[in-house]
Design a protein around this motif. Structure first.
Motif, PDB file in Angstrom:
ATOM      1  N   MET A 260       0.835  -1.183   0.000  1.00 40.01           N
ATOM      2  CA  MET A 260       0.000   0.000   0.000  1.00 40.01           C
ATOM      3  C   MET A 260       0.876   1.241   0.000  1.00 40.01           C
ATOM      4  N   LEU A 261       0.558   2.205  -0.847  1.00 41.06           N
ATOM      5  CA  LEU A 261       1.290   3.457  -0.889  1.00 41.06           C
ATOM      6  C   LEU A 261       0.317   4.579  -1.242  1.00 41.06           C
ATOM      7  N   VAL A 262       0.201   5.524  -0.325  1.00 42.57           N
ATOM      8  CA  VAL A 262      -0.592   6.729  -0.550  1.00 42.57           C
ATOM      9  C   VAL A 262       0.375   7.897  -0.503  1.00 42.57           C
ATOM     10  N   ALA A 263       0.376   8.721  -1.524  1.00 42.74           N
ATOM     11  CA  ALA A 263       1.321   9.836  -1.582  1.00 42.74           C
ATOM     12  C   ALA A 263       0.605  11.104  -2.000  1.00 42.74           C
ATOM     13  N   SER A 264       1.052  12.227  -1.417  1.00 43.76           N
ATOM     14  CA  SER A 264       0.478  13.512  -1.810  1.00 43.76           C
ATOM     15  C   SER A 264       1.549  14.593  -1.738  1.00 43.76           C
ATOM     16  N   TYR A 265       1.334  15.643  -2.565  1.00 46.50           N
ATOM     17  CA  TYR A 265       2.304  16.739  -2.645  1.00 46.50           C
ATOM     18  C   TYR A 265       1.554  17.996  -3.039  1.00 46.50           C
ATOM     19  N   ASN A 266       1.761  19.060  -2.274  1.00 47.07           N
ATOM     20  CA  ASN A 266       1.179  20.355  -2.611  1.00 47.07           C
ATOM     21  C   ASN A 266       2.132  21.435  -2.122  1.00 47.07           C
TER      22      ASN A 266
ATOM     23  N   VAL B  83       6.687   0.505  -1.385  1.00 52.73           N
ATOM     24  CA  VAL B  83       6.425  -0.437  -2.472  1.00 52.73           C
ATOM     25  C   VAL B  83       5.615   0.276  -3.563  1.00 52.73           C
ATOM     26  N   VAL B  84       5.946   0.007  -4.810  1.00 54.32           N
ATOM     27  CA  VAL B  84       5.236   0.623  -5.934  1.00 54.32           C
ATOM     28  C   VAL B  84       3.755   0.244  -5.899  1.00 54.32           C
ATOM     29  N   ASP B  85       2.896   1.229  -6.105  1.00 49.88           N
ATOM     30  CA  ASP B  85       1.454   0.993  -6.153  1.00 49.88           C
ATOM     31  C   ASP B  85       0.871   1.935  -7.201  1.00 49.88           C
ATOM     32  N   ILE B  86       0.666   1.421  -8.406  1.00 54.29           N
ATOM     33  CA  ILE B  86       0.189   2.271  -9.501  1.00 54.29           C
ATOM     34  C   ILE B  86      -1.244   1.930  -9.910  1.00 54.29           C
ATOM     35  N   GLU B  87      -1.932   1.083  -9.139  1.00 57.18           N
ATOM     36  CA  GLU B  87      -3.318   0.765  -9.461  1.00 57.18           C
ATOM     37  C   GLU B  87      -4.195   2.001  -9.305  1.00 57.18           C
ATOM     38  N   PRO B  88      -5.148   2.206 -10.208  1.00 54.20           N
ATOM     39  CA  PRO B  88      -6.073   3.338 -10.039  1.00 54.20           C
ATOM     40  C   PRO B  88      -6.887   3.159  -8.762  1.00 54.20           C
ATOM     41  N   LYS B  89      -7.135   4.258  -8.075  1.00 54.16           N
ATOM     42  CA  LYS B  89      -7.843   4.194  -6.795  1.00 54.16           C
ATOM     43  C   LYS B  89      -9.322   4.544  -6.912  1.00 54.16           C
ATOM     44  N   PHE B  90      -9.697   5.183  -8.019  1.00 47.49           N
ATOM     45  CA  PHE B  90     -11.113   5.446  -8.280  1.00 47.49           C
ATOM     46  C   PHE B  90     -11.495   4.647  -9.520  1.00 47.49           C
TER      47      PHE B  90
ATOM     48  N   VAL C 236      -0.441  11.872  -5.567  1.00 43.79           N
ATOM     49  CA  VAL C 236       0.631  11.626  -6.526  1.00 43.79           C
ATOM     50  C   VAL C 236       0.757  10.123  -6.735  1.00 43.79           C
ATOM     51  N   THR C 237       0.838   9.697  -7.992  1.00 46.78           N
ATOM     52  CA  THR C 237       1.138   8.302  -8.299  1.00 46.78           C
ATOM     53  C   THR C 237       2.619   8.208  -8.631  1.00 46.78           C
ATOM     54  N   LEU C 238       3.359   7.473  -7.810  1.00 48.95           N
ATOM     55  CA  LEU C 238       4.803   7.370  -7.969  1.00 48.95           C
ATOM     56  C   LEU C 238       5.161   6.138  -8.797  1.00 48.95           C
ATOM     57  N   ASN C 239       6.002   6.325  -9.797  1.00 50.04           N
ATOM     58  CA  ASN C 239       6.405   5.187 -10.622  1.00 50.04           C
ATOM     59  C   ASN C 239       7.552   4.424  -9.963  1.00 50.04           C
ATOM     60  N   ALA C 240       7.972   3.341 -10.593  1.00 48.57           N
ATOM     61  CA  ALA C 240       8.992   2.470 -10.000  1.00 48.57           C
ATOM     62  C   ALA C 240      10.306   3.206  -9.779  1.00 48.57           C
ATOM     63  N   ALA C 241      10.704   4.043 -10.741  1.00 46.22           N
ATOM     64  CA  ALA C 241      11.970   4.768 -10.599  1.00 46.22           C
ATOM     65  C   ALA C 241      11.911   5.740  -9.422  1.00 46.22           C
TER      66      ALA C 241
ATOM     67  N   VAL D  38       9.957   5.469  -6.742  1.00 45.21           N
ATOM     68  CA  VAL D  38       9.947   4.685  -5.507  1.00 45.21           C
ATOM     69  C   VAL D  38      11.350   4.191  -5.174  1.00 45.21           C
ATOM     70  N   ASN D  39      12.075   3.751  -6.188  1.00 47.69           N
ATOM     71  CA  ASN D  39      13.462   3.316  -5.953  1.00 47.69           C
ATOM     72  C   ASN D  39      14.316   4.455  -5.411  1.00 47.69           C
ATOM     73  N   ALA D  40      14.111   5.666  -5.938  1.00 50.73           N
ATOM     74  CA  ALA D  40      14.869   6.822  -5.461  1.00 50.73           C
ATOM     75  C   ALA D  40      14.537   7.132  -4.008  1.00 50.73           C
ATOM     76  N   LEU D  41      13.272   7.017  -3.646  1.00 47.71           N
ATOM     77  CA  LEU D  41      12.877   7.275  -2.263  1.00 47.71           C
ATOM     78  C   LEU D  41      13.433   6.205  -1.328  1.00 47.71           C
ATOM     79  N   ASN D  42      13.390   4.963  -1.748  1.00 46.97           N
ATOM     80  CA  ASN D  42      13.946   3.890  -0.913  1.00 46.97           C
ATOM     81  C   ASN D  42      15.458   4.050  -0.727  1.00 46.97           C
ATOM     82  N   LYS D  43      16.131   4.567  -1.751  1.00 45.28           N
ATOM     83  CA  LYS D  43      17.562   4.833  -1.618  1.00 45.28           C
ATOM     84  C   LYS D  43      17.806   5.898  -0.558  1.00 45.28           C
ATOM     85  N   ILE D  44      16.972   6.938  -0.555  1.00 48.65           N
ATOM     86  CA  ILE D  44      17.085   7.995   0.446  1.00 48.65           C
ATOM     87  C   ILE D  44      16.839   7.426   1.851  1.00 48.65           C
ATOM     88  N   LEU D  45      15.847   6.547   1.966  1.00 46.75           N
ATOM     89  CA  LEU D  45      15.558   5.923   3.261  1.00 46.75           C
ATOM     90  C   LEU D  45      16.759   5.111   3.741  1.00 46.75           C
TER      91      LEU D  45
END
Length: 211
Positions: free
Chosen positions: A1-7, A90-97, A66-71, A73-80
Motif C-alpha cells: 500500500m502506498l498513498v502519496a500527496s504533494y502540494n 512499495v510501488v502501487d500504480i493501481e487506479p484508486k477510483f 501523486v502516483t509514484l512510478n517504480a523509478a 519509488v526506488n529513489a525514495l527507498n535509496k534515500i531511506l
C-alpha cells in the motif's frame, strides 16, 4: 500500500507518504531530510515525509495525490536506506477510483440505513463495502474509492468497519467527487451503462454527467 500527496503551495516542498493507516498514537523521528512516522506500540511505520522532495524526484506538478512510478519509488527507498531507515516503500500504480458494479445490497443487521454490498471492482474481484447511500440498490454501476484513495477533501480511504461489519472501500457520490453540477445531497453516483466495470473512473467524462 502506498498513498502519496504533494502540494508545494500549502505544505512546501514535502512529499507525504502513507503505507499503513494512522495508529492511535504516533511518534516521529527525523534523519536528514526524512521524517518517519510510526506506532510506538508496535514500531510499525505508518508513513514517511520527504523534505526537499523535488531534489530527489524533480518537479512534481501536483496539488494533491501523486502516483509514484517504480523509478521514483526506488529513489525514495535509496534515500531511506542512506538515512538509516528500512526501505519500506512499495510501488502501487493501481487506479484508486474505479467503476464498480453492485452485485448485491442487503440491510445491515445493526442499522436502519446502512446496506452491505458486494461490489465488483474488476472482472475478477469483488469487495464488501458498507454503504449509507439512500439510493443504494443492486445491479447499478457506481464509482468506488478503493483502499488507498485520497478523496478530493483529503480523506484517505482505509479498510474499516461500520457498525461491526468490515468495509473495504467507499461507494461515492458526485458531490464527494466534486463533479461539476453534482447534486449537493447524499446518494451514490449511478453511472450510465457506457462506463466499463473495472476501469479507472474518468473524472473528465464524469464532469459532464450532470450537464
Amino acid at each position: 500500500m502506498l498513498v502519496a500527496s504533494y502540494n508545494k503551495e500549502t505544505m512546501g516542498d514535502i512529499l507525504i507518504t502513507m503505507i499503513r493507516p494512522d495508529a492511535e498514537e504516533t511518534e516521529f523521528i527525523q534523519k536528514d531530510n526524512v521524517v518517519r512516522i510510526f506506532d510506538p506500540k508496535t514500531n510499525e511505520t505508518t508513513g514517511f515525509n520527504f523534505l526537499n522532495a523535488s531534489a530527489v524526484l524533480g518537479t512534481l506538478d501536483s496539488k494533491g495525490p501523486v502516483t509514484l512510478n517504480a523509478a521514483q519509488v526506488n529513489a525514495l527507498n535509496k534515500i531511506l536506506d542512506e538515512a538509516g531507515f528500512d526501505p519500506e516503500i512499495v510501488v502501487d500504480i493501481e487506479p484508486k477510483f474505479v467503476v464498480g458494479y453492485v452485485k448485491s445490497a442487503k440491510p445491515h443487521p445493526d442499522s436502519d440505513h446502512l446496506q452491505i454490498t458486494e461490489t465488483m471492482v474488476d472482472q475478477g474481484k469483488v469487495v464488501q463495502i458498507v454503504s449509507g447511500s439512500p439510493n443504494m440498490v443492486e445491479h447499478i454501476k457506481v464509482v468506488v474509492a478503493k483502499v488507498g484513495a485520497i478523496m478530493p477533501d483529503g480523506l484517505v480511504i482505509w479498510p474499516g468497519k461500520l457498525r461491526g461489519i468490515e468495509s473495504d472501500g467507499m461507494i461515492v457520490s458526485g458531490r464527494e467527487l466534486k463533479l461539476n453540477n453534482a447534486p449537493q445531497k447524499k446518494g451514490a453516483l449511478i453511472l450510465p451503462d457506457d462506463f466499463v466495470v473495472g476501469e479507472a473512473f474518468d473524472f473528465e467524462k464524469g464532469n459532464h454527467i450532470f450537464d
